[in-house]
Design a protein around this motif. Structure first.
Motif, PDB file in Angstrom:
ATOM      1  N   GLY A 322      44.374 -24.620  -4.370  1.00  0.00           N
ATOM      2  CA  GLY A 322      43.369 -24.475  -5.334  1.00  0.00           C
ATOM      3  C   GLY A 322      43.339 -25.657  -6.031  1.00  0.00           C
ATOM      4  O   GLY A 322      42.947 -26.748  -5.279  1.00  0.00           O
ATOM      5  N   ARG A 323      43.244 -25.825  -7.671  1.00  0.00           N
ATOM      6  CA  ARG A 323      42.974 -27.014  -8.077  1.00  0.00           C
ATOM      7  C   ARG A 323      44.229 -27.983  -7.836  1.00  0.00           C
ATOM      8  O   ARG A 323      44.193 -29.425  -8.269  1.00  0.00           O
ATOM      9  CB  ARG A 323      42.671 -26.766  -9.581  1.00  0.00           C
ATOM     10  CG  ARG A 323      41.307 -26.104 -10.042  1.00  0.00           C
ATOM     11  CD  ARG A 323      41.112 -26.287 -11.503  1.00  0.00           C
ATOM     12  NE  ARG A 323      41.726 -25.318 -12.076  1.00  0.00           N
ATOM     13  CZ  ARG A 323      41.556 -24.093 -12.478  1.00  0.00           C
ATOM     14  NH1 ARG A 323      40.426 -23.642 -12.283  1.00  0.00           N
ATOM     15  NH2 ARG A 323      42.258 -23.463 -13.441  1.00  0.00           N
ATOM     16  N   GLY A 386      41.221  -7.275  -3.105  1.00  0.00           N
ATOM     17  CA  GLY A 386      41.831  -6.477  -2.271  1.00  0.00           C
ATOM     18  C   GLY A 386      42.138  -7.078  -0.904  1.00  0.00           C
ATOM     19  O   GLY A 386      42.697  -6.475  -0.025  1.00  0.00           O
ATOM     20  N   ASP A 387      41.948  -8.194  -0.772  1.00  0.00           N
ATOM     21  CA  ASP A 387      42.010  -9.061   0.423  1.00  0.00           C
ATOM     22  C   ASP A 387      43.589  -9.389   0.605  1.00  0.00           C
ATOM     23  O   ASP A 387      44.355  -9.586  -0.305  1.00  0.00           O
ATOM     24  CB  ASP A 387      41.308 -10.299   0.696  1.00  0.00           C
ATOM     25  CG  ASP A 387      39.821 -10.048   0.825  1.00  0.00           C
ATOM     26  OD1 ASP A 387      39.668  -8.811   1.355  1.00  0.00           O
ATOM     27  OD2 ASP A 387      39.093 -10.939   0.522  1.00  0.00           O
ATOM     28  N   VAL A 388      44.147  -9.315   1.664  1.00  0.00           N
ATOM     29  CA  VAL A 388      45.648  -9.284   1.978  1.00  0.00           C
ATOM     30  C   VAL A 388      45.859 -10.842   2.869  1.00  0.00           C
ATOM     31  O   VAL A 388      45.091 -10.950   3.712  1.00  0.00           O
ATOM     32  CB  VAL A 388      46.290  -8.324   2.691  1.00  0.00           C
ATOM     33  CG1 VAL A 388      47.737  -8.541   2.969  1.00  0.00           C
ATOM     34  CG2 VAL A 388      46.042  -6.665   2.145  1.00  0.00           C
ATOM     35  N   TYR A 389      46.629 -11.554   2.041  1.00  0.00           N
ATOM     36  CA  TYR A 389      47.057 -12.923   2.537  1.00  0.00           C
ATOM     37  C   TYR A 389      48.481 -12.918   2.906  1.00  0.00           C
ATOM     38  O   TYR A 389      49.399 -12.156   2.112  1.00  0.00           O
ATOM     39  CB  TYR A 389      46.571 -14.056   1.914  1.00  0.00           C
ATOM     40  CG  TYR A 389      45.282 -14.024   1.268  1.00  0.00           C
ATOM     41  CD1 TYR A 389      44.458 -15.056   2.470  1.00  0.00           C
ATOM     42  CD2 TYR A 389      44.492 -13.445   0.286  1.00  0.00           C
ATOM     43  CE1 TYR A 389      42.985 -15.090   2.044  1.00  0.00           C
ATOM     44  CE2 TYR A 389      43.205 -13.661   0.357  1.00  0.00           C
ATOM     45  CZ  TYR A 389      42.438 -14.266   1.061  1.00  0.00           C
ATOM     46  OH  TYR A 389      41.107 -14.245   0.813  1.00  0.00           O
ATOM     47  N   VAL A 394      48.809 -19.334  -0.293  1.00  0.00           N
ATOM     48  CA  VAL A 394      47.518 -19.675   0.615  1.00  0.00           C
ATOM     49  C   VAL A 394      46.653 -18.745   0.841  1.00  0.00           C
ATOM     50  O   VAL A 394      46.374 -17.892   1.516  1.00  0.00           O
ATOM     51  CB  VAL A 394      48.260 -19.990   2.172  1.00  0.00           C
ATOM     52  CG1 VAL A 394      47.136 -20.759   2.889  1.00  0.00           C
ATOM     53  CG2 VAL A 394      49.339 -20.992   1.992  1.00  0.00           C
ATOM     54  N   MET A 395      45.581 -18.823  -0.226  1.00  0.00           N
ATOM     55  CA  MET A 395      44.584 -17.692  -0.229  1.00  0.00           C
ATOM     56  C   MET A 395      43.348 -18.560   0.469  1.00  0.00           C
ATOM     57  O   MET A 395      42.496 -19.154  -0.196  1.00  0.00           O
ATOM     58  CB  MET A 395      44.120 -17.531  -1.603  1.00  0.00           C
ATOM     59  CG  MET A 395      44.950 -16.418  -2.283  1.00  0.00           C
ATOM     60  SD  MET A 395      44.547 -15.841  -3.766  1.00  0.00           S
ATOM     61  CE  MET A 395      45.363 -17.315  -4.694  1.00  0.00           C
ATOM     62  N   HIS A 396      43.360 -18.601   1.779  1.00  0.00           N
ATOM     63  CA  HIS A 396      42.474 -19.423   2.664  1.00  0.00           C
ATOM     64  C   HIS A 396      42.354 -18.495   3.961  1.00  0.00           C
ATOM     65  O   HIS A 396      43.013 -17.681   4.334  1.00  0.00           O
ATOM     66  CB  HIS A 396      43.147 -20.638   3.178  1.00  0.00           C
ATOM     67  CG  HIS A 396      42.217 -21.514   3.859  1.00  0.00           C
ATOM     68  ND1 HIS A 396      41.874 -21.380   5.106  1.00  0.00           N
ATOM     69  CD2 HIS A 396      41.599 -22.658   3.427  1.00  0.00           C
ATOM     70  CE1 HIS A 396      41.024 -22.283   5.357  1.00  0.00           C
ATOM     71  NE2 HIS A 396      40.792 -23.108   4.485  1.00  0.00           N
ATOM     72  N   GLY A 484      38.293 -24.270  -0.787  1.00  0.00           N
ATOM     73  CA  GLY A 484      37.379 -23.281  -1.002  1.00  0.00           C
ATOM     74  C   GLY A 484      36.498 -23.403  -2.627  1.00  0.00           C
ATOM     75  O   GLY A 484      37.363 -24.122  -3.225  1.00  0.00           O
ATOM     76  N   PRO A 485      35.749 -22.909  -2.736  1.00  0.00           N
ATOM     77  CA  PRO A 485      34.750 -23.041  -4.021  1.00  0.00           C
ATOM     78  C   PRO A 485      35.664 -22.609  -5.473  1.00  0.00           C
ATOM     79  O   PRO A 485      35.634 -23.221  -6.202  1.00  0.00           O
ATOM     80  CB  PRO A 485      33.475 -22.321  -3.935  1.00  0.00           C
ATOM     81  CG  PRO A 485      33.897 -21.150  -2.913  1.00  0.00           C
ATOM     82  CD  PRO A 485      34.969 -21.741  -2.056  1.00  0.00           C
TER      83      PRO A 485
END
Length: 503
Positions: A322-323, A386-389, A394-396, A484-485
């Motif tokens: 992230g940041r 609701g996306d699964v990582y 690591v949200m990528h 990511g944005p």
């Protein structure tokens, strides 16, 4: 075997009497695994591993028997009475077992035991070959021990190291109905608790509805908050709820250290929230601090601050996500500070870490815990939509395994995802396999490697032996993946922050 560092206990606290009746504590959830079972105590927040299927059967068989000795005689462990008594005594000391009052009706006890066995028993599996606990965990569990659930990207702060670059809410956030359906699935899988975060989770208007529903379905909640939304009314409401822990995020023992990272006034807001919770009688409070090179000199003061409020201190590792991608190189602890931290954690086993610092075991002595990367094995992350990582840090797209809204839901992803299977059964340990410290540090943190551009089978960028620094030095430009944005607000919610000079 107990591995959770949530709370130490006195092994000699009480005497175990095999001539009396015992049963599984009413505050304990038991979940069978191929190697035996996991027992989670919602009262003391302790996770205990039962490493033998025959011990699991004995524990279940305690219900309805007049004495422990009767239960042992009727079990496959009858020929190993001394070993059985020793194992049960350890479980009683961990408060997994409780003594049955002589005043209770034997018939009622047997009826409750029959119902409990019917509810808890899953389809039996042949026991796996005996292996070290770490090796068992590497292969993955039937369900997560816990998972991280980011309820929202919305936040009233703009921390410079925020993993998800939070700020703005996503209009696709799970609805209350979808969230509760997901909780139903966690309950059926016997996930013991969720680490709820964000963003700032309490800005959702249905926050308390979600927390109450979790608790009602037997899923404990540990949620992180910056404290900015805490009121006396909310503090009293939390104090009235069972199986809920609150973690107040503070990254320095003083405003001078904390506020440059978390924003002007954030230290005062966090301290005010702790005062409100303490005044309300809330007794499951923690201070959660991300370790940086700015606050390593203050960890004794952070522990003392927690003590002022009867709270526990939880330290977590700074990840370059992230940041944090933009600030990690300036904020992450130096190698000398890491050694200081390792030695300090050894001397303070009461401090919680959640296995954040297993890479420091390469200094020569393992820290309490499983000491491994649990991504896709014992933990994972659900984002606000609701996306699964696989990894909570690591949200990528490369680590996205699916969506809880998809066919089969979360359980299908956990049990059959190709991504998770690859993490549980890696083809190679890479260059670190040849290092003498590999068995101790397991190659370090996947998230720290990924976002600094290092290969996943390479050294941790904060390798205790310095291999990470060498690997980073030879990386060419453009090797780091873009985070990511994100969801940062165009205008920060706090005044601009200026990082202090590295110490």
């Amino acid at each position: 075997m107990s591995t959770d560092t949530e709370r130490p206990f006195d092994r000699n606290r009480r005497g175990f009497d095999p001539g009396s009746a015992y049963r599984l504590s009413q505050q304990v959830a038991l979940r069978e695994e191929p190697f035996g079972a996991l027992a989670y105590h919602y009262g003391n927040r302790r996770l205990t591993f039962l490493r033998s299927p025959s011990l699991v059967d004995l524990v279940r068989g305690l219900d309805g028997e007049e004495t422990v000795e009767d239960a042992i005689s009727a079990s496959p462990m009858g020929e190993r009475k001394k070993s059985a008594v020793c194992a049960l005594s350890s479980l009683e000391n961990s408060e997994i077992l409780e003594k049955v009052s002589p005043l209770e009706s034997p018939g009622a006890i047997r009826a409750a035991a029959t119902k409990r066995r019917a509810e808890d028993r899953r389809s039996t599996q042949p026991p796996a070959p005996t292996r070290r606990l770490t090796e068992e965990m590497k292969q993955g569990l039937d369900a997560p021990i816990c998972l991280t659930w980011e309820l929202t990207y919305g936040c009233n702060l703009a921390c410079v190291h925020c993993l998800s670059s939070s700020g703005r809410r996503d209009p696709r956030e799970l609805s209350t109905k979808q969230a509760m359906h997901f909780i139903d699935e966690l309950s059926s899988m016997k996930v013991f608790y969720v680490n709820v975060g964000g963003g700032e989770p309490t800005i959702r208007s249905d926050f308390f509805d979600i927390v109450s529903y979790c608790v009602g379905r037997g899923v404990g909640v540990k949620f992180s908050t910056n404290g900015g939304t805490m009121t006396a009314e909310r503090a009293h409401r939390l104090a009235s709820m069972d199986y809920v822990d609150v973690q107040i995020s503070i990254d320095g023992a003083t405003p001078a250290t904390n506020d440059p990272v978390r924003g002007e006034g954030s230290f005062a807001a966090a301290r005010r929230a702790m005062c409100l919770l303490s005044d309300a009688g809330f007794d499951s409070l923690k201070i959660s601090a991300v370790v940086t090179r700015l606050n390593v000199p203050e960890i004794d003061d952070l522990l003392a601050l927690a003590g002022q409020f009867g709270a526990e201190l939880r330290l977590t590792r700074l990840r370059p996500a992230g940041r944090g991608v933009q600030t990690w190189h300036e904020l992450h602890p130096t190698l000398n500070q890491q050694r200081t931290l390792h030695d300090w954690l050894k001397d303070h086993p009461e401090v919680l870490t959640g296995d954040s610092f297993f890479h420091l075991s390469a200094f020569g002595e393992a820290l309490p815990g499983l000491n491994l990367c649990g991504a896709g094995r014992i933990v994972c992350l659900i984002d606000p939509i609701g996306d699964v990582y696989a990894c909570p840090f690591v949200m990528h797209p490369e680590f996205k395994a699916g969506s809880v809204l998809g066919e089969g839901g979360f359980s299908e992803i956990w049990r059959n995802s190709d991504l998770f299977d690859g993490l549980r059964h890696p083809s190679t340990g890479g260059a670190c396999n040849a290092c003498g410290a590999f068995d101790s540090c397991q190659g370090g943190c996947m998230a720290a490697k990924f976002f600094t551009g290092l290969p996943l089978d390479g050294p941790d960028p904060e390798c205790a032996l310095g291999h990470g620094e060498s690997a980073l030095a030879v990386l060419g430009p453009g090797r780091r993946p873009e985070p990511g944005p994100g969801h940062s607000k165009k205008v920060a919610a706090t005044v601009p922050v200026v990082l202090g000079r590295a110490r």
